[in-house]
Design an enzyme around this catalytic site. Structure first.
Site, PDB file in Angstrom:
ATOM      1  N   LYS A 179       0.680  -1.096   0.103  1.00  0.00           N
ATOM      2  CA  LYS A 179      -0.016   0.058   0.098  1.00  0.00           C
ATOM      3  C   LYS A 179       0.834   1.119   0.095  1.00  0.00           C
ATOM      4  O   LYS A 179       1.461   1.466   1.139  1.00  0.00           O
ATOM      5  CB  LYS A 179      -0.982  -0.023   1.140  1.00  0.00           C
ATOM      6  CG  LYS A 179      -1.606   1.194   1.659  1.00  0.00           C
ATOM      7  CD  LYS A 179      -2.663   1.420   0.332  1.00  0.00           C
ATOM      8  CE  LYS A 179      -4.022   0.382   0.314  1.00  0.00           C
ATOM      9  NZ  LYS A 179      -4.891   0.595  -0.583  1.00  0.00           N
ATOM     10  N   HIS A 307     -10.236  -6.935  -4.414  1.00  0.00           N
ATOM     11  CA  HIS A 307      -9.704  -5.843  -3.505  1.00  0.00           C
ATOM     12  C   HIS A 307     -10.628  -6.173  -2.091  1.00  0.00           C
ATOM     13  O   HIS A 307     -11.190  -7.104  -2.055  1.00  0.00           O
ATOM     14  CB  HIS A 307     -10.495  -4.566  -4.008  1.00  0.00           C
ATOM     15  CG  HIS A 307     -10.852  -3.576  -2.890  1.00  0.00           C
ATOM     16  ND1 HIS A 307     -11.958  -3.126  -2.235  1.00  0.00           N
ATOM     17  CD2 HIS A 307      -9.915  -2.670  -2.423  1.00  0.00           C
ATOM     18  CE1 HIS A 307     -11.729  -2.346  -1.271  1.00  0.00           C
ATOM     19  NE2 HIS A 307     -10.419  -1.712  -1.630  1.00  0.00           N
TER      20      HIS A 307
END
Lengths: 409, 409
Positions: A179, A307
Site C-alpha cells: 500500500k 480488493h
C-alpha cells in the site's frame, strides 16, 4: 422459505495504525454483521462496511426484505434500486452513503448462506461450482505507525521487508502488495526494489498508491519498475488519468478506484484505462455480480483480482467462495485479514496457510456466528466514539493540517 | 449428488415448409433430448439442437459428465472448453460442429432441472429469482409453402396478415416478427406496411431478413420503415456491415447472427454495430450465461431480446425460466413453438395465452418427459433420412440452382 427477520449489528474491530494515501486507520475498523432469519430455522449471515450509513440503509430496506423468499434476489436487487431512486429524498442521508449495490450485496451474502444451509450446499456451489478448493491471497504490506500491536513502526523500506518476511513466514503468502501513496514516491519505488531483492523474481509484487500520484510521477515510476511489478494499482485518479498512464506503463494497470461499478466499464474499456479490475463483492453488488463481472472481464480481455477492506472472517469466507467460483480471478486476492486479531466466528480466525484459504467445508459460507464475540465487538462499537470512517481526520490528530495527496504527488 | 447417466436422444419433429433467407425448412426439425440421471433418483432434462453433431459431442463429453456433481457447472464448462481445444483433432469432426458453448448449455439445463427437482425449487429461482411470472413471446411470421399443415401457402403480404391474425387469435401475441429475406425486399417492406395497417401502431413489428440484404438495401428499407419497426434484425452480414447500417437506420438494429458469443461483443460495441442482442441460452452457453449477458447488456446500454429455433416444450420451458430471471429481456421473445404440433412433454403443448407463457409451477423446469412421445419422435428421426439440417438443399429440391442471398439482395 421466507425471511422472518433482518438484523444488522454494528461492530468495531481493533485495527492497527495502518497508513494509506487517505491517512491513518483509526484504532477500530467498523463492520456490520448481517443476519437473515428464515421460517425454516436457518439463519444466513453476512458482513459488510460498518458505521451509521449501512445501519440506516438496512433500516430503510427492512420492509423489502422481511417476508421475501431468500431465492428472490434479482427482484430484491431491482426493488432496492428503485426504492433508493424513488425515495432519494426520503431515504435518509446516512443511508444514501451506503449505495444500493452494497446494500443488496450484504443481503445477498446472507441469503445465499441461508440457501446453502437449507440445501446442504456450499455457497460456491450456488455460484456455479468451485474451480479451485483453495484461494490464494497476497500479503498486504502497509506502512504503519507504532501502536498497540506486535508489528511496531513500519516507515522505511527495510521495515516493509521485515513486515513482508513476517507475513510470509506466518501465512506463506506468495504475492506481495504494498500500500503506497504514503511516503515520497521515490521511497516507495526503493521499497519495491528492496522487496524484489529480498524475495526474488518468483514473488509477484504490486504497488497501490491509491491515486495519490500525478501522471508524470506515475509515468516515471512505471517506467522504472518495468519487469518488477506484476501490476501497478491506481497510480492516478480517474479513467482519463489512468488511460494516460496506461499508454506508457509497461506493466498492466489495475483499479479498484476508477472502475467500481458496472457502469464504469464502458468508458474504461473504450479508453483502455485499465487491464485488471479488482473485484469486491461488497462493492460491486454481490457474489453473483462478481461472477458476472468475471464474464465481462473474460469477454473484454481484462484480468481480474480482488480488493479488500479491513474485515472479519465472514467476509473472508465470502471472498473465498466468490474467488473459488470465478475462474477469471487468477491473481492472488487482497486481504487485510492478518491485520485484524479479533473475530466474530466460532473457532476464531480462519487459517491462511501457504498463502491460501481453503474453502470452508460446511454448507452455506461454512462459518458460524459467535454471538458472544459479536456482542463484545458491538459493545466496542458503542464505546468507539465514531460511526463514520475518516482516515484523514485520524491523521490530523497526529499531524494537524495533514491533507491527502490526490493526483498531485 | 452425482450424475450417473447422460442420455442424448435424437428426435425429429414435424415442421411446416417455412421459408427464410437460408432456404426451406425440411419436413422435420431435428432436436436432441438430454437426460441426466443422478444418484438421488431425480433425472434432469434438457433440449438442444438436433442431428449428428450434437450426438457426437455428447458422446465425446460423456466422461466429463458422468460422476460429476450437477452443481459443478463452471468446472464442467472449463473442462469441455479445454477438452475441445486439446482434442481438436481427436474430437470427431461431427462433434466439432456442435461447439463447447452449445454442448455445455445442453448439460447445464438438465443439471439445473435436476438441482431444481432435488431442492424443490424452480430453475428461475436458481438463476436469481423471477422478475416476471409470465414471459411475453412474439408471433413469428413466416412466408411458407403449402404443406401438410393447416396454414396453407403464405407468399404474399395479404397472406402474412392472415397468418398474423390467426396467430393473434389463437395465442394472443402482442408483438409480430416477420422472417424476411425470402421475397424481394420491396415486397417485404410492403408486408410490414400491411401488418401496420391491419394491427395498428400498438403492435410492435420486427423484420429479420437474416443478412440477405446489401447495405444499400438496408439503408433504404430502414429509412422507409422509420417509426414502423420496433427493431430491424440482421439486415446485412457482419459487424462492419451492421455498423454501416446502424449509422443511418432510425430504429435499433438487433442481431442473432453477427454477435452470437461473448467474444463478439467487444468489437460490436466498439463499432456501435447493434443496439439489441438476441440472447439464446442454447447458443450462448447456458442459462447462467444468459443472466451474465444481461449484465453486459445493461452495463453497455444494449437492449436484449431472445432468439429461437424450431423447438419443443422443454426448450420453451427453459426459455421461459431464463427470460423470467433476466430483467434485461424487455422485448417479447421469439419462438417457433406454434409451428410445431408434436411434443415430448407430459400433458402436450404448453399454453401460450395473451401472447405469454406462464412459468411452469413445478420444481426444476416444471415439465416432465413423456418417454412414449420421445420414443415416437425418435423413431421419426430414424426414418427422417437426414442428420444435418440443410435448408438450402431442401429449397433446391423445388428450385434447382437456388442459392441463398448473403448481403447481396
Amino acid at each position: 422459505m421466507i425471511v422472518t427477520e433482518l438484523r444488522a449489528t454494528p461492530v468495531a474491530v481493533a485495527d492497527p495504525p495502518l497508513r494509506s494515501a487517505f491517512g491513518l486507520h483509526a484504532p477500530f475498523a467498523l463492520r456490520t454483521i448481517v443476519e437473515l432469519e428464515t421460517d425454516e430455522g436457518v439463519t444466513g449471515i453476512g458482513e459488510t462496511y460498518g458505521g451509521a450509513a449501512p445501519l440506516a440503509a438496512f433500516a430503510a430496506a427492512r420492509s423489502l426484505v422481511i417476508g421475501r423468499d431468500p431465492y428472490d434476489l434479482t427482484p430484491l436487487r431491482l426493488a432496492i434500486g428503485s426504492r433508493v431512486a424513488e425515495h432519494a429524498e426520503g431515504w435518509a442521508w446516512e443511508a444514501r452513503r451506503f449505495g444500493p449495490a452494497a446494500l443488496f450485496s450484504a443481503i445477498e451474502v446472507a441469503a445465499l448462506d441461508a440457501i446453502g444451509q437449507s440445501t446442504g450446499r456450499r455457497v460456491c456451489d450456488l455460484l456455479g461450482g468451485p474451480v479451485r478448493e483453495r484461494v490464494d491471497f497476497a500479503a498486504y504490506l502497509f506502512f504503519k505507525h507504532g501502536g498497540n500491536d506486535a508489528w511496531g513502526e513500519v516507515l522505511s523500506p527495510d521495515a516493509i521487508v521485515a513486515e513482508a518476511r513476517t507475513m510470509r513466514d506466518r501465512y506463506g503468502f506468495r504475492s506481495l502488495k504494498l500500500k503506497g501513496g504514503v511516503l515520497d514516491p521515490e521511497v516507495e519505488v526503493q521499497t519495491i526494489f528492496c522487496l524484489r531483492e529480498a524475495f526474488g523474481s518468483a514473488v509477484p509484487l504490486r504497488l497501490d498508491p491509491n491515486a495519490a500520484w500525478s501522471v508524470a510521477t506515475a509515468h516515471s515510476v512505471a517506467t522504472r519498475l518495468d519487469g518488477v511489478l506484476e501490476y501497478l494499482e491506481d497510480p492516478v485518479p480517474g479513467i482519463d488519468g489512468m488511460a494516460d498512464v496506461a499508454a506508457v506503463a509497461p506493466m498492466p494497470l489495475a483499479t479498484n478506484m476508477c472502475v467500481t461499478a458496472f457502469d464504469h466499464l464502458p468508458e474504461a474499456i473504450a479508453k483502455r484505462a485499465v487491464a485488471i479490475v479488482l473485484s469486491d463483492h461488497h462493492m460491486w453488488g454481490g457474489m453473483r455480480a462478481t461472477v458476472e463481472l468475471g464474464r465481462i472481464c473474460r469477454s473484454f480481455g481484462l484480468g481480474m483480482s480482488m480488493h479488500s477492506n479491513s474485515h472479519l472472517g465472514i467476509s473472508l469466507a465470502a471472498m473465498t467462495h466468490v474467488a473459488a467460483a470465478v475462474p477469471e480471478i487468477t491473481f492472488a486476492c487482497d486481504t487485510h485479514y492478518p491485520w485484524q486479531t479479533e473475530e466474530v466466528i466460532v473457532g476464531g480466525k480462519l487459517a491462511i496457510e501457504g498463502g491460501a484459504v481453503a474453502l470452508p467445508a460446511g454448507p452455506g459460507l461454512g462459518v458460524t456466528l459467535d454471538r458472544d464475540a459479536m456482542g463484545a465487538l458491538h459493545e466496542q462499537y458503542l464505546r468507539a466514539g465514531f460511526t463514520v470512517r475518516d482516515d484523514a481526520a485520524e491523521m490530523r490528530k497526529i499531524e494537524p493540517g495533514w491533507r491527502p495527496h490526490v493526483g498531485d504527488w
